[in-house]
Structure formats: C-alpha cells, structure tokens
Motif scaffolding. Structure first.
Motif, PDB file in Angstrom:
ATOM      1  N   GLU A  58      20.597  43.947 -16.051  1.00 30.22           N
ATOM      2  CA  GLU A  58      21.677  42.963 -15.986  1.00 30.22           C
ATOM      3  C   GLU A  58      22.435  42.888 -17.311  1.00 30.22           C
ATOM      4  OE1 GLU A  58      19.756  39.367 -14.763  1.00 30.22           O
ATOM      5  OE2 GLU A  58      19.536  40.042 -12.703  1.00 30.22           O
ATOM      6  N   THR A  97      17.540  40.588 -17.044  1.00 27.24           N
ATOM      7  CA  THR A  97      16.774  41.821 -17.179  1.00 27.24           C
ATOM      8  C   THR A  97      17.573  42.793 -18.041  1.00 27.24           C
ATOM      9  OG1 THR A  97      17.753  42.923 -15.262  1.00 27.24           O
ATOM     10  CG2 THR A  97      15.760  41.587 -14.863  1.00 27.24           C
ATOM     11  N   SER A 120      13.916  46.925 -15.417  1.00 27.47           N
ATOM     12  CA  SER A 120      13.591  45.585 -14.922  1.00 27.47           C
ATOM     13  C   SER A 120      12.928  44.662 -15.946  1.00 27.47           C
ATOM     14  CB  SER A 120      12.683  45.694 -13.701  1.00 27.47           C
ATOM     15  OG  SER A 120      11.462  46.323 -14.060  1.00 27.47           O
ATOM     16  N   GLU A 121      12.676  45.132 -17.165  1.00 26.09           N
ATOM     17  CA  GLU A 121      12.045  44.262 -18.146  1.00 26.09           C
ATOM     18  C   GLU A 121      12.912  43.027 -18.397  1.00 26.09           C
ATOM     19  OE1 GLU A 121       9.965  47.879 -20.085  1.00 26.09           O
ATOM     20  OE2 GLU A 121      11.122  47.581 -18.302  1.00 26.09           O
ATOM     21  N   PRO A 122      12.289  41.850 -18.490  1.00 23.17           N
ATOM     22  CA  PRO A 122      13.070  40.621 -18.683  1.00 23.17           C
ATOM     23  C   PRO A 122      13.638  40.524 -20.094  1.00 23.17           C
ATOM     24  CG  PRO A 122      10.720  40.141 -18.688  1.00 23.17           C
ATOM     25  CD  PRO A 122      10.855  41.594 -18.361  1.00 23.17           C
TER      26      PRO A 122
END
Length: 118
Positions: A57, A54, A100-102
């Motif tokens: 991350e 994400t 949170s976007e992948p």
C-alpha cells in the motif's frame, strides 16, 4: 434449520488504498520511503512520507505520485524485481511477491538495487 450465510465482501484494491490514505490522513500515520542513489540516477525518486498499512500500500501510494519508479521496483506481476531489495525498519522484506509486511507511522522503508556479480 438452515445455516444463514452472509455475503462475502471482496475489497477492490483502489478502495483499500483510499481507505489507507484516509486513515493515514486522520491519524497522521505516514511511512518514510527512501531510495538509494543508484536508483535516483535512472529515475527521479525522492524520499517521501506516504500512507499505507502494508509495504504494498505504501509503495502503491508512492507510485501514484511517481509512476515511472514502478517499473524499476516491481515486475509485471507486481512482485519486487529480482535485483531490488526493500528493508522495513532495517529488516529485509520477506514477502517479495505480496509485499504484505505491515507499516506504521514510524516505519522506514529503504529501497535499493541489490548488487550482484563478481
């Protein structure tokens, strides 16, 4: 007959990062993070390829390598600062709090300060 319940496992963020980094190392999936020149005037933030599933991350992995950049990008609650914008493959990030976007190995993250005023 009673219902069987299984324990709920809550993952610790550090373990999630470790798993994301391990997965990226195994698969070669690395997102490219680039910062605009106006940010690099204040703090060293070279473009890098980082692991992560994400946006959060990927940014956290970057901040592990360049911790001074965190304060320029995120506020005290971990959300994007008011005058920071992130583009994910050319599209403005929608989830400014959760990030949170992948992301994938082909993802390009572009971090910039939004200009305001007149």
């Amino acid at each position: 007959m009673g219902l069987a319940s299984s324990p709920v496992q809550i993952d610790h963020p550090a373990r999630s990062r470790e798993r994301a980094a391990a997965y990226a190392a195994r698969t070669g999936e690395m997102a490219q993070i680039t910062f605009t020149q106006n940010l690099t005037r204040h703090v060293e933030c070279p473009a890098l390829e980082v692991a992560g599933g994400t946006v959060r991350e990927a940014l956290e992995r970057y901040f592990e390598l360049h911790p001074r950049v965190r304060g320029y990008v995120l506020d005290e609650q971990g959300a994007l600062r008011k005058h920071v914008v992130v583009f994910v493959d050319g599209q403005q990030l929608k989830d400014r709090a959760g990030l949170s976007e992948p992301v994938s190995e082909r993802t390009s993250l572009y971090v910039m300060q939004a200009l305001s005023g007149g």
